[in-house]
Design an enzyme around this catalytic site. Structure first.
Site, PDB file in Angstrom:
ATOM      1  N   THR A  87      -7.668 -28.387 -20.659  1.00 36.83           N
ATOM      2  CA  THR A  87      -6.947 -28.945 -21.804  1.00 36.83           C
ATOM      3  C   THR A  87      -5.972 -30.029 -21.368  1.00 36.83           C
ATOM      4  O   THR A  87      -5.848 -31.076 -22.015  1.00 36.83           O
ATOM      5  CB  THR A  87      -6.188 -27.823 -22.535  1.00 36.83           C
ATOM      6  OG1 THR A  87      -7.103 -26.787 -22.892  1.00 36.83           O
ATOM      7  CG2 THR A  87      -5.521 -28.346 -23.788  1.00 36.83           C
ATOM      8  N   HIS A 112      -0.859   4.460   7.021  1.00 35.95           N
ATOM      9  CA  HIS A 112      -1.996   3.894   6.294  1.00 35.95           C
ATOM     10  C   HIS A 112      -1.956   2.364   6.343  1.00 35.95           C
ATOM     11  O   HIS A 112      -2.955   1.721   6.721  1.00 35.95           O
ATOM     12  CB  HIS A 112      -1.964   4.377   4.838  1.00 35.95           C
ATOM     13  CG  HIS A 112      -3.091   3.849   4.002  1.00 35.95           C
ATOM     14  ND1 HIS A 112      -4.221   4.581   3.738  1.00 35.95           N
ATOM     15  CD2 HIS A 112      -3.259   2.657   3.367  1.00 35.95           C
ATOM     16  CE1 HIS A 112      -5.043   3.856   2.985  1.00 35.95           C
ATOM     17  NE2 HIS A 112      -4.469   2.681   2.733  1.00 35.95           N
ATOM     18  N   GLU A 113      -0.821   1.773   5.978  1.00 34.50           N
ATOM     19  CA  GLU A 113      -0.712   0.318   6.018  1.00 34.50           C
ATOM     20  C   GLU A 113      -0.742  -0.196   7.447  1.00 34.50           C
ATOM     21  O   GLU A 113      -1.285  -1.286   7.711  1.00 34.50           O
ATOM     22  CB  GLU A 113       0.571  -0.135   5.314  1.00 34.50           C
ATOM     23  CG  GLU A 113       0.655   0.245   3.839  1.00 34.50           C
ATOM     24  CD  GLU A 113      -0.496  -0.315   3.026  1.00 34.50           C
ATOM     25  OE1 GLU A 113      -1.043  -1.377   3.408  1.00 34.50           O
ATOM     26  OE2 GLU A 113      -0.861   0.311   2.016  1.00 34.50           O
ATOM     27  N   ASP A 143      -9.433   1.173  -1.392  1.00 33.43           N
ATOM     28  CA  ASP A 143     -10.044   0.544  -0.215  1.00 33.43           C
ATOM     29  C   ASP A 143     -11.514   0.928  -0.103  1.00 33.43           C
ATOM     30  O   ASP A 143     -12.363   0.073   0.181  1.00 33.43           O
ATOM     31  CB  ASP A 143      -9.298   0.974   1.052  1.00 33.43           C
ATOM     32  CG  ASP A 143      -7.826   0.581   1.008  1.00 33.43           C
ATOM     33  OD1 ASP A 143      -7.526  -0.453   0.386  1.00 33.43           O
ATOM     34  OD2 ASP A 143      -7.004   1.308   1.590  1.00 33.43           O
TER      35      ASP A 143
END
Length: 636
Positions: free
Chosen positions: A211, A426-427, A502
């Site tokens: 636009t 975990h990270e 994950d």
């Protein structure tokens, strides 16, 4: 609309004021004293009850000795009131005082009375009739304007958007620059026998500036610009859309040369006779009228139609042919240089801190469209205002980027120490695997601060824009996704629900490797299943299965093999670098966030990560089979 409301308001005000004036006149003319006859008045004079008489025209105000006052009307204009009073007093043997009778001139209110009692009712009745006729006429006009076009017209000399306000789509600007030259210098092309393009179709994902590009064309050309949405043509009644199309092009021809911009043309330009519900008479008639107006018998017009859509796959073929939409311009998401240019456009005029690195912000926002980048700059400005700063700093851009990607921080969420340790490992598993594997993107940030629906996240950013991906890159990416689950299993001997997203992403990517990209050694370079998807919207509608149950079983086996292999590689990396994983997790628990510099310090004994994107070229002689691919380099 405001003028009509003002006129109706004036009429209503006149009616209200006139009504109040009539009521007021009636009230003040209502007699408040009791009236008597003229003969009774003369009897009172004869009985010596009258002390004062005031004559005003044909009205007498009589005051009695007991204090009462009343009014009477003289029978005729020729009546001699004073003579009649003297005759009555003589008959009763009463002597009248010298000042008992007096005459006052009446107030000059003849014109006011005429206006209030005669002319004003006529005005009120006439105003009421006029008001009703206006209302009826307005209703008829609304009924007649039902088929009129609702396009909004912008004059060329008032359009402030130019090509300087559009960045990151240089190829599209080049294509549309010729449209501007056609409108400005038509003789340059007519001398060579070239004709002006009838239509330009802008195709691209949402937010890429379709636009804005159309408005820039109108601003550069300096011609009238009609803007309308495709959905504004379609109504409940058959034929209304076609009528609006005719009216739109009639207006455009009267103002030619001009530009007609139809946004979201897929709402009315869908392929005829297609879809689950069969044909749609109203939409098809509207589309037929558009086809005729764009390339019918009347072709000698200087009206250029620019349309925008992110669904080119559903448009009718007759609409896309040359002669109607001669050009199809694709506006894709900007690359690195395009993002830098867009950010410079949107940060122009804003107070930026000297430490702002526009290239760094562009590098951290791959896949962002022009609208996303505009939102990024605006969010950074809002954060600076919230923090009572006078300039926009790099920290605000970082925070705005993370808010857009992962959501706002959820500082109110209370997480126990045990769960915080699980999230940290975990990270940390994601980060360590992505740092060690050669074809994973470099880690930019690791945090266990909750944002949106995520309890923590690892941000890995590519070093460059990529348009191709190899099989080994997919395998390393899947291993990076499985790193969190593998880390939980390695440290705690158990897994949690934190790895569900994950696993979902890894499984979907592995299945696409097998069924779409032909990256299975067992099944070979074949594509399985015909997918119907929205091209620029990234959504899959459905899949048509074109393979047997035996092949489906082999696909499942190949997907499992890819996932199992990637999981084993991730576990192997974590076992050999368990000390780094532990140090990173402890640092996350203590500090909650680790940036790229602090993260790289943990890998001081390991060489820096290199950019190994792509495939190493190998020249194969004719008739000689290609050598087996070299195994992935093992991490140090």
């Amino acid at each position: 609309m405001n003028g009509k409301f003002f006129r109706n308001g004036i009429v209503m005000l006149v009616l209200v004021v006139g009504t109040v004036a009539l009521l007021y006149t009636w009230l003040i003319q209502t007699p408040t004293q009791a009236s008597r006859g003229y003969s009774q008045f003369l009897t009172d004079v004869q009985q010596n009850k009258v002390t004062k008489v005031i004559q005003q025209d044909q009205s007498l105000t009589v005051s009695e000795s007991d204090g009462h006052t009343y009014e009477i009307v003289v029978p005729t204009v020729l009546t001699d009131v004073l003579g009649d009073m003297q005759t009555a007093a003589k008959a009763g043997g009463v002597t009248l005082a010298a000042d008992v009778f007096s005459v006052q001139k009446p107030p000059d209110t003849s014109w006011l009375g005429l206006l209030l009692t005669g002319l004003l009712p006529v005005i009120l009745i006439g105003g009421f009739i006029y008001f009703m006729m206006r209302q009826a006429q307005g209703t008829n006009n609304q009924a007649l304007s039902f088929g009129k076009s609702r396009a909004r017209m912008f004059l060329g000399n008032k359009t402030v958007v130019t090509f300087n306000d559009v960045a990151g789509v240089d190829e599209a600007k080049t294509e549309l620059q010729e449209i501007v030259e056609f409108l400005k210098y038509p003789e340059k092309f007519n001398s060579l026998g070239a004709r002006i393009p009838r239509g330009v179709l802008l195709i691209g994902p949402p937010g890429t500036g379709k636009t804005l590009m159309a408005r820039a064309v109108a601003g550069e050309a300096g011609v009238p610009f009609f803007s309308i949405s495709g959905s504004e043509f379609v109504e409940m009644f058959v034929g209304v859309g076609a009528s609006r199309v005719r009216d739109l092009f009639d207006q455009a021809k009267r103002n030619s040369p001009c530009i007609v911009f139809v946004d979201e043309i897929d709402a009315v330009g869908r392929q005829r006779g297609a879809g689950l519900g069969g044909s749609h008479d109203e939409r098809e008639q509207t589309l037929n009228q558009i086809l005729v107006e764009m390339d019918g018998f009347d072709t000698n017009t200087n009206v250029i139609v620019i349309a925008a859509t992110n669904r080119p796959d559903v448009l009718d073929p007759a609409l896309l042919r040359p002669g109607r939409f001669d050009r199809q311009v694709i506006l894709d998401r900007p690359d690195m240089r395009g993002r830098v240019a867009i950010l410079r456009v949107h940060t122009k005029g804003k107070p930026l801190d000297k430490s702002i690195d526009v290239d760094g912000v562009a590098r951290q926002s791959p896949g962002f469209s022009g609208a996303d980048l505009a939102n990024l700059v605006n969010e950074a400005a809002i954060l600076s205002a919230r923090r009572n700063k006078k300039v926009i700093g790099m920290s605000e851009f970082q925070e705005a980027l993370e808010r857009i990607v992962a959501g706002p921080e959820r500082k109110s969420r209370i997480i126990s120490d045990a769960e915080k340790a699980i999230i940290a490992y975990h990270e940390g598993g994601h980060a360590v695997v992505q740092r060690i594997l050669p074809k994973c993107d470099p880690v930019s940030k690791v945090t266990i601060i909750s944002r949106g629906m995520a309890l923590g996240y690892t941000m890995a950013l590519p070093q460059e824009d990529r348009y191709l991906k190899s099989k080994t890159e997919f395998e390393d990416q899947i291993a990076g996704l499985m790193g969190g689950n593998a880390s939980e299993k390695l440290i705690f001997g158990d897994t949690t629900t934190g790895a569900s997203n994950d696993i979902e992403k890894a499984t979907a990517l592995a299945r696409r490797m097998v069924t779409e990209f032909g990256m299975s050694d067992k099944l070979g370079p074949l594509s399985f299943g015909k997918r119907d998807e929205l091209v620029f919207l990234g959504r899959e509608i459905g899949e048509q299965r074109n393979y047997s149950d035996e092949v489906a079983k082999q696909i499942d086996e190949e997907v499992r093999a890819i996932i199992d292999g990637s999981y084993a590689r991730a576990m192997d990396v974590l076992i050999r670098h368990k000390d780094i994983l532990t140090a990173l997790a402890e640092k996350l628990v203590a500090e909650e966030t680790v940036d790229s510099d602090e993260f790289e310090k943990l890998f001081s004994d390991i060489p820096p990560k290199q950019n190994l994107h792509g495939l190493a070229p190998r020249i194969v002689a004719p008739g000689v089979s290609a050598p087996a691919p070299a195994p992935n380099p093992q991490p140090a």
